[in-house]
Write an enzyme that holds these catalytic residues in place. Structure first.
Site, mmCIF file in Angstrom:
data_model
loop_
_atom_site.group_PDB
_atom_site.id
_atom_site.type_symbol
_atom_site.label_atom_id
_atom_site.label_comp_id
_atom_site.label_asym_id
_atom_site.label_seq_id
_atom_site.Cartn_x
_atom_site.Cartn_y
_atom_site.Cartn_z
ATOM 1 N N SER A 102 -129.723 12.718 -16.350
ATOM 2 C CA SER A 102 -129.917 13.974 -15.633
ATOM 3 C C SER A 102 -131.389 14.172 -15.277
ATOM 4 O O SER A 102 -131.962 13.347 -14.569
ATOM 5 C CB SER A 102 -129.361 15.137 -16.471
ATOM 6 O OG SER A 102 -129.299 16.319 -15.712
ATOM 7 N N GLU A 104 -119.229 14.568 -12.071
ATOM 8 C CA GLU A 104 -120.552 15.154 -12.282
ATOM 9 C C GLU A 104 -120.625 16.617 -11.827
ATOM 10 O O GLU A 104 -121.238 17.464 -12.475
ATOM 11 C CB GLU A 104 -121.607 14.358 -11.502
ATOM 12 C CG GLU A 104 -121.774 12.904 -11.893
ATOM 13 C CD GLU A 104 -122.712 12.718 -13.075
ATOM 14 O OE1 GLU A 104 -122.988 13.702 -13.795
ATOM 15 O OE2 GLU A 104 -123.169 11.573 -13.265
ATOM 16 N N HIS A 153 -120.669 15.909 -16.298
ATOM 17 C CA HIS A 153 -122.076 15.524 -16.409
ATOM 18 C C HIS A 153 -122.478 15.524 -17.886
ATOM 19 O O HIS A 153 -122.348 16.523 -18.576
ATOM 20 C CB HIS A 153 -122.899 16.550 -15.630
ATOM 21 C CG HIS A 153 -124.354 16.261 -15.521
ATOM 22 N ND1 HIS A 153 -124.853 15.224 -14.753
ATOM 23 C CD2 HIS A 153 -125.436 16.884 -16.067
ATOM 24 C CE1 HIS A 153 -126.178 15.228 -14.815
ATOM 25 N NE2 HIS A 153 -126.556 16.216 -15.599
#
Length: 600
Positions: free
Chosen positions: A253, A380, A485
């Site tokens: 991320s 995601e 995610h």
């Protein structure tokens, strides 16, 4: 344990003497509990460091890689750490994470236990096999462990590959000391040195204020902290058995976005050799300097300071700054920058450490030619869309958002992602379609186009497709049955035994395979590595463009049951977005208007 009671605190020399007598570092709050079974010594440029030993690794928590960024050094670039004042640095316990409001799932594992502005510390994990038992010495008065002589500078054994982790958290929360990123199992199974680190976050890490030409006016202090970590590694890791010429940076991320910055920046290019990007939202834009300054001005005014008044800003308490931070999360400085709501404290294109949008630099081949492993989860976008919209999204709101973001391309995008109305007209929910679009537009497709644009053959792409069996850890029902995610994190560090959750046997196998892929890549520049030497038999992972045929590419899908090679995944969707050519393109309509006017 005896303590030193002193009335004159400025007498530092007396504090130091007292500390030496009772094995206490004068600048540490916690004394070391002496035990020959769990103490290990390593050395660094700044002095000796005492850590702890577990069945898997020697662990050194909380090593300073800079002086504290506090007081007059708030919003300044990090400085070299000082030499230790006492016999050793106590690295047997974790230091605070950087100042933040942490809102991650499973906070007991993903958030720091403590926070502070004094947070520039890193952690090192050394495989247990690199340790030897030694007699008492002038550092510790009892028998203890130390790094084996043959792995220290001048030793006969080849030093180990080093993996430096940058945590995620949207540049606003997270910590290198979180349980989720404990490196003991990766170090032990993969036979590598693992380093995790903190870096300044949100307003303390990315505020743009101050006079033109000053450090404060360019921000990105969190990135400079990351560079300082790499400088520490290059200078010191040989004393821990690591090879400074074999450093892999990896992150997820915001940590992965950081990797993208380092791959496209000249500042850190000589400090690492390979990269792993997990879930890099390359389609999200960074703020340009002009917009970051407007955002910073509003923050300063919100906290009660005049614009660019750094003396006033540095006088404010962390509580006062936090109130202004909370207000800033919904601050849209420009309608053309609606996507900044997903990453309010984004890094800044400063022309220095961040020369331009990373995705643009990737697409124009302006990256370092180093081995790269990257990929994403299949869902995601779910975490972002559900976080932004807690209630069903109707067609009007859905269409309005697409119109704001994509402007003249709105109709084209709606045709591809029309959504569907489930049930009654007034109970429509377009969040599923928005999540699918976000996954492809922000994550998967800019990744594919980026690596397609590189002339590097040493690239491996993966698609992670495994939901957690312990789904309740999310705290968000939208992620219970999606591969959201961050779904890969519990496996890549294999921290099951440090939590209250239990993997299935297949999940344990997935964790071992992923560690093998990742550490093979760090050691050999290829996730397949020397498989004949590994106890974990992984699927052969072909490089992205192994066939060398025009338009052909491959990826590895990672699942608990079995990994398998995918031929041209997401081709139709990504061909659509590539043709539209809008990755991070809407960052500043002001910039594009000026460019067009200049061209005229």
């Amino acid at each position: 344990m005896k303590t030193c009671k002193m009335e004159i605190w400025k007498e530092i020399s007396l504090v130091t003497i007292c500390a030496l007598l009772f094995q206490v570092n004068p600048y540490e709050a916690k004394p070391i509990q002496l035990s020959s079974n769990d103490l290990v010594i390593a050395t660094a440029y700044e002095g000796s460091i005492v850590g702890q030993v577990t069945p898997e690794a020697g662990i050194f928590f909380g090593i300073p890689f800079s002086q504290p960024p506090t007081g007059e050094f708030r919003w300044r670039r990090p400085r070299d750490p000082l030499k230790y004042e006492s016999r050793y640095w106590n690295a047997t316990y974790k230091r605070p994470g950087c100042q933040q409001v942490c809102e991650e799932p499973a906070p007991e594992y993903s958030c720091p236990a403590e926070i502070s502005e004094d947070c520039l510390y890193l952690n090192v994990w050394v495989p247990k096999r690199l340790l030897m038992q030694v007699k008492a010495d002038n550092i510790l008065d009892i028998d203890h462990y130390a790094i084996r002589d043959d792995y220290r500078p001048g030793g006969e054994s080849r030093p180990l590959a080093v993996m430096v982790w940058y945590h995620g958290g949207n540049f606003k929360d997270g910590s290198g000391s979180s349980i989720l990123y404990d490196g003991r199992f990766m170090a032990n199974q993969g036979d590598v040195i693992v380093v995790t680190t903190n870096y300044r976050l949100a307003h303390l890490g990315f505020l743009v204020q101050g006079e033109n030409g000053s450090e404060e006016a360019k921000g990105n202090f969190g990135f400079w902290d990351q560079v300082k970590t790499l400088e520490w590694v290059n200078r010191n890791i040989r004393n821990f058995g690591g090879d400074p010429n074999k450093v892999t940076i990896f992150g997820q991320s915001a940590g992965s976005e950081s990797i993208g910055v380092h791959l496209t920046s000249n500042v850190s290019k000589d400090l690492f050799h390979k990269s792993i990007m997990q879930s890099n939202p390359l389609g999200l834009p960074f703020r340009n300097l002009r917009d970051a300054k407007v955002f910073g001005d509003r923050f300063a005014e919100s906290v009660g300071c005049k614009r660019n008044d750094m003396t006033c800003l540095r006088s404010k308490s962390v509580q006062e700054l936090e109130k202004a931070y909370n207000k800033s999360l919904d601050d849209i400085t420009n309608p053309a920058l609606i996507s900044t709501l997903f990453q309010p404290w984004s890094p800044v294109i400063d022309g220095d450490i961040v020369p331009d949008q990373p995705v643009k630099l990737f697409l124009t081949g302006q990256t370092q030619n180093k081995p790269l492993l990257l990929g994403s989860t299949v869902d995601e976008g779910v975490l972002f869309i559900d976080g932004a919209f807690s209630h069903p999204v109707g067609k009007l709101v859905y269409d309005l958002l697409l119109a704001i973001i994509f402007k003249q391309d709105y109709l084209t995008v709606v045709e591809r992602y029309p959504g569907e109305c489930k049930g009654h007209l007034f109970k429509c929910d377009y969040r599923d379609m928005a999540s699918e679009m976000a996954t492809e537009y922000i994550f998967l497709c800019p990744q594919r186009k980026s690596v397609n644009s590189l002339k590097n053959n040493d690239i491996w792409w993966y698609i992670f497709n495994q939901t957690w069996s312990f789904y309740e850890v999310w705290g968000q029902p939208a992620c219970y049955h999606h591969v959201c995610h961050g779904s890969d994190l519990g496996y890549i560090f294999n921290v099951e035994s440090l939590t209250k959750f239990n993997f299935t046997e297949n999940e344990r196998g997935l964790a071992k395979r992923m560690i093998t892929y990742w550490t093979n890549f760090a050691k050999y520049g290829d996730p397949n590595g020397a498989q004949t030497m590994s106890k974990v038999k992984n699927t052969q992972w072909p490089s992205f463009n192994q066939t060398h045929q025009q338009g052909m590419y491959q990826a590895l899908q990672l699942t608990a049951n079995k990994d398998f090679v995918m031929q041209q995944p997401y081709k139709e969707a990504c061909d659509f977005w590539d043709k539209l050519n809008r990755y991070a393109d809407h960052v500043s309509m002001y910039h594009h208007r000026r460019k067009r006017q200049h061209e005229k």
